[in-house]
Design a protein around this motif. Structure first.
Motif, PDB file in Angstrom:
ATOM      1  N   LEU A  90       1.139  -6.653  -6.405  1.00  0.00           N
ATOM      2  CA  LEU A  90       0.162  -5.888  -6.188  1.00  0.00           C
ATOM      3  C   LEU A  90       0.392  -4.274  -5.412  1.00  0.00           C
ATOM      4  CD1 LEU A  90      -2.732  -8.229  -5.409  1.00  0.00           C
ATOM      5  CD2 LEU A  90      -2.882  -7.403  -7.491  1.00  0.00           C
ATOM      6  N   VAL A  91      -0.010  -2.984  -6.176  1.00  0.00           N
ATOM      7  CA  VAL A  91       0.389  -2.367  -5.461  1.00  0.00           C
ATOM      8  C   VAL A  91      -0.712  -1.317  -4.776  1.00  0.00           C
ATOM      9  CG1 VAL A  91       1.869  -0.405  -5.072  1.00  0.00           C
ATOM     10  CG2 VAL A  91       2.630  -2.086  -5.889  1.00  0.00           C
ATOM     11  N   ARG A 124       0.501  -1.217   0.037  1.00  0.00           N
ATOM     12  CA  ARG A 124       0.324   0.251  -0.472  1.00  0.00           C
ATOM     13  C   ARG A 124       0.877   1.171  -0.008  1.00  0.00           C
ATOM     14  NH1 ARG A 124      -3.076   3.699   2.614  1.00  0.00           N
ATOM     15  NH2 ARG A 124      -5.048   4.098   1.529  1.00  0.00           N
ATOM     16  N   MET A 125       0.795   2.132  -0.811  1.00  0.00           N
ATOM     17  CA  MET A 125       1.734   3.377  -1.323  1.00  0.00           C
ATOM     18  C   MET A 125       0.399   4.380  -0.699  1.00  0.00           C
ATOM     19  SD  MET A 125       4.752   2.174  -1.361  1.00  0.00           S
ATOM     20  CE  MET A 125       5.784   1.994  -2.403  1.00  0.00           C
ATOM     21  N   PRO A 126       0.323   5.325   0.334  1.00  0.00           N
ATOM     22  CA  PRO A 126      -0.321   6.247   0.740  1.00  0.00           C
ATOM     23  C   PRO A 126       0.528   7.540  -0.161  1.00  0.00           C
ATOM     24  CG  PRO A 126       0.730   5.474   2.676  1.00  0.00           C
ATOM     25  CD  PRO A 126       0.990   4.428   1.621  1.00  0.00           C
ATOM     26  N   MET A 127       0.003   8.181  -0.975  1.00  0.00           N
ATOM     27  CA  MET A 127       0.654   9.963  -1.137  1.00  0.00           C
ATOM     28  C   MET A 127      -0.013  10.608  -0.627  1.00  0.00           C
ATOM     29  SD  MET A 127      -0.258   9.619  -5.553  1.00  0.00           S
ATOM     30  CE  MET A 127      -1.429   7.580  -5.886  1.00  0.00           C
ATOM     31  N   ARG A 128       0.691  11.526  -0.083  1.00  0.00           N
ATOM     32  CA  ARG A 128       0.801  11.926   1.011  1.00  0.00           C
ATOM     33  C   ARG A 128       1.460  13.778   1.094  1.00  0.00           C
ATOM     34  NH1 ARG A 128       0.814   7.889   5.999  1.00  0.00           N
ATOM     35  NH2 ARG A 128      -1.175   6.686   5.311  1.00  0.00           N
ATOM     36  N   ALA A 129       0.222  14.846   1.670  1.00  0.00           N
ATOM     37  CA  ALA A 129       1.516  15.639   1.419  1.00  0.00           C
ATOM     38  C   ALA A 129       2.552  15.895   3.630  1.00  0.00           C
ATOM     39  CB  ALA A 129       0.907  17.204   2.319  1.00  0.00           C
ATOM     40  N   THR A 144      -5.362  -0.243  -7.689  1.00  0.00           N
ATOM     41  CA  THR A 144      -5.154  -1.580  -7.163  1.00  0.00           C
ATOM     42  C   THR A 144      -4.059  -1.488  -8.905  1.00  0.00           C
ATOM     43  OG1 THR A 144      -6.164  -1.939  -5.280  1.00  0.00           O
ATOM     44  CG2 THR A 144      -4.235  -3.401  -6.053  1.00  0.00           C
ATOM     45  N   ALA A 145      -2.853  -1.864  -8.997  1.00  0.00           N
ATOM     46  CA  ALA A 145      -2.529  -2.637  -9.984  1.00  0.00           C
ATOM     47  C   ALA A 145      -1.482  -3.247  -9.825  1.00  0.00           C
ATOM     48  CB  ALA A 145      -1.090  -1.106 -10.826  1.00  0.00           C
ATOM     49  N   LEU A 146      -1.355  -4.238 -10.500  1.00  0.00           N
ATOM     50  CA  LEU A 146      -1.129  -6.082 -10.725  1.00  0.00           C
ATOM     51  C   LEU A 146       1.022  -5.664 -11.985  1.00  0.00           C
ATOM     52  CD1 LEU A 146      -1.048  -8.666 -10.420  1.00  0.00           C
ATOM     53  CD2 LEU A 146      -1.779  -8.787 -12.890  1.00  0.00           C
ATOM     54  N   TYR A 147       1.747  -5.909 -11.042  1.00  0.00           N
ATOM     55  CA  TYR A 147       2.731  -6.209 -11.429  1.00  0.00           C
ATOM     56  C   TYR A 147       3.256  -7.429 -11.685  1.00  0.00           C
ATOM     57  CZ  TYR A 147       2.228  -1.352 -10.798  1.00  0.00           C
ATOM     58  OH  TYR A 147       2.074   0.155 -10.845  1.00  0.00           O
ATOM     59  N   PRO A 148       3.192  -8.429 -12.730  1.00  0.00           N
ATOM     60  CA  PRO A 148       3.079  -9.776 -13.027  1.00  0.00           C
ATOM     61  C   PRO A 148       5.000 -10.207 -12.913  1.00  0.00           C
ATOM     62  CG  PRO A 148       2.144  -8.620 -15.127  1.00  0.00           C
ATOM     63  CD  PRO A 148       2.803  -7.406 -14.276  1.00  0.00           C
TER      64      PRO A 148
END
Ligand code: C2O
Ligand code: CU
Length: 548
Positions: free
Chosen positions: A134-135, A94-99, A193-197
């Protein structure tokens, strides 16, 4: 869109620096290159506004007082089943974009930025060939942007929300829905959520924002990080690994004395877009002039150019070469010694630097004449068991005779009524023009980039890895008059460091640059573009479609 206001901002703008000088050099080097084209740009009225805030002069800042941050390795938050892999449980990040705010230098106030997991660069994602992940890229940013949006730019109209993001993993071999299509952006509170094979060889990729019309601002704000792929063959080589394998993300910024990022604007508040963004402060992993304590041993350094428009010309202060082992898309066939390494935006180079002869001393990484990172070599270290084999990987050259298609694509520009270039275009087409490049899955093609502008452009294709075939000077008059490709000098084959796999290629002015690739992958719509982010945002990006 009213293009007439988009004047090209030339070298006279003041903030543009040495980099333009080198582009001009390249122009001069290109035989038979009429100077009319670049001169016209250079003499265009500079429209760069004077900064409205006092800026930091980096030369006056204390050097090497902050430790270099090494981004933490991202840890999966759990697992999730995925249908594409028969319901197998895949690691989920999980990659949260934050200030957030962070000091880029000991003597400056904290700099407000946007970053993945609240840091710039974001955490490093480390994967392996054959191991899909998955990300979840979660937009948790504020509702307002802090950098100057140009609403006249396609995709950034007033009707669009200010804050929009979509993440692309640069160089990843992924299917179209997971690739970060620029128009698939989403707003704060949403995620994707994207899949990187992991269907690719070991290399250094990097992730960054790709939202239509504001990519330059989102990346400038700090939305990027590195993404490493390992594989068994590469791991068996015995290269330096673990804590001795470090990404160095390099990018330049203009910093206000308040600590804030300053993004250059034109003198027209209704059309703030500028054609290039060059800062005088070169940051590495979030710091200006950082130092890193190293052991007297070999290190594997992953050099990544994450700048908007600047290139870096890197060398080591002890005058010894880097041993380059990899380029954008993986290991070279063999290590190659390089006294200096030039990286255009989005290009990467993996190098081995051996500090064993420098115990107790320091060595600086330089950009041109300036030290930008200092390595302080400890007197003692643990035993170094790493090796750099003479052969790294077989790089099978693609045979040009197997190409089913050669696409001749001009890197050009559109002038306003006053004759000032204002928009850079690919093959004379805008983003919204119908798709013209439709390679067939599994076929080999050559793409011939004819650069008719006065500047270099780093051209990037999504999905595929390619090889550089040649660069060759051509006659601009013959091209402009009859679209005739008339060469004026010999073909220049790629040097050893460009003879491996690439995904971004520098296209010099006055030159034809040819690449070859096999279009493997999932059918769908992808993009190709100039990786000067100011160009990419303003029409120098095109869709292409891989057809089944
Ligand atoms: Cu580095 Cu289209 O991306
Ligand atoms: Cu460009």
């Amino acid at each position: 869109m009213d293009n007439s206001r988009r004047r090209f901002l030339g070298v006279a703008g003041g903030l543009a620096g040495a980099c333009v000088f080198v582009d001009t050099l390249r122009v001069a080097q290109a035989m038979d290159m009429p100077m009319a084209m670049p001169m016209k740009q250079r003499m265009a009225m500079p429209a760069l506004a004077a900064p409205n805030v006092p800026l930091v002069n980096p030369v006056t800042m204390a050097k090497f007082v902050d430790a270099l941050p090494v981004p933490p390795i991202a840890v999966p938050t759990g697992k999730r089943a995925h249908a594409a892999f028969g319901g197998r449980q895949l690691p989920l990040y999980r990659m949260p974009m934050r200030a957030f705010s962070a000091r880029v230098h000991r003597d400056l106030p904290p700099t407000p930025q946007w970053g993945y997991a609240g840091s710039t660069p974001g955490p490093t994602i480390v994967t392996r060939r054959g191991e899909p992940v998955l990300v979840e890229w979660a937009n948790e940013l504020p509702a307002r942007h802090f950098l100057p949006i140009d609403h006249g730019i396609h995709g950034a109209e007033k009707s669009k929300p200010d804050v929009r993001t979509i993440t692309h993993v640069h160089g990843a071999r992924v299917s179209a829905p997971n690739d970060g299509w620029p128009e698939d952006w989403y707003v704060p509170g949403k995620s994707l959520t994207a899949l990187y094979p992991g269907d690719q060889d070991a290399t250094t990729l990097w992730y960054h924002d790709h939202a239509m019309g504001i990519t330059r601002l989102n990346i400038y704000a700090g939305l990027f990080g590195s993404f490493h792929v390992h594989d068994d063959d590469e791991q068996a080589l015995g290269l330096p690994s673990g804590e001795f394998d470090i990404p160095l993300m390099l990018y330049d910024r203009l910093l206000a004395k308040s600590g804030k990022l300053y993004y250059p604007v034109s003198d027209d508040p209704e059309a703030p877009w500028v054609s290039e963004c060059r800062g005088d402060a070169v940051l590495c992993n979030g710091k200006l002039y950082p130092y890193l304590e190293v052991e007297p041993r070999r290190y594997r350094l992953r050099l990544i150019n994450a700048a908007n428009t600047s290139f870096f010309n890197l060398s080591l202060s002890h005058g010894k070469p880097f041993q380059q082992i990899g380029s954008d898309q993986g290991l070279l066939a063999a290590p190659t010694d390089r006294l200096s390494i030039e990286l255009y935006p989005a290009e990467r180079a993996e190098v081995i630097v051996d500090f064993s002869a420098y115990a107790g001393q320091s060595v600086q990484l330089r950009h041109q004449a300036d030290g930008i990172v200092e390595f302080r070599v400890r007197a003692k270290g643990r035993r170094d068991t790493s090796v750099v084999p003479a052969a790294l990987r077989q790089v099978q050259r693609i045979d040009p005779s197997t190409a089913v298609q050669d696409r001749v694509l001009a890197l050009g520009e559109q002038d306003d009524s006053g004759g000032n270039p204002m928009t850079m275009l690919l093959d004379g087409k805008m983003w919204s023009d119908p798709i013209s490049e439709k390679p067939k899955k599994g076929t080999v093609e050559t793409w011939t980039f004819v650069n008719v502008t006065g500047d270099a452009h780093p051209i990037h294709l999504h999905l595929v890895r390619f090889q550089v075939l040649e660069r060759r000077p051509f006659d601009l008059f013959a091209w402009n008059a009859r679209k005739e490709l008339k060469f004026t000098g010999p073909s220049i084959p790629p040097a050893a460091h460009e003879a491996g796999w690439k995904d971004t290629v520098r296209c010099d002015p006055g030159m034809v640059t040819r690449i070859i690739t096999r279009f493997d992958g999932e059918p769908g719509k992808y993009v190709w573009h100039c990786h000067y982010l100011e160009h990419e945002d303003n029409e120098m990006m095109r869709p292409y479609e891989l057809v089944g």
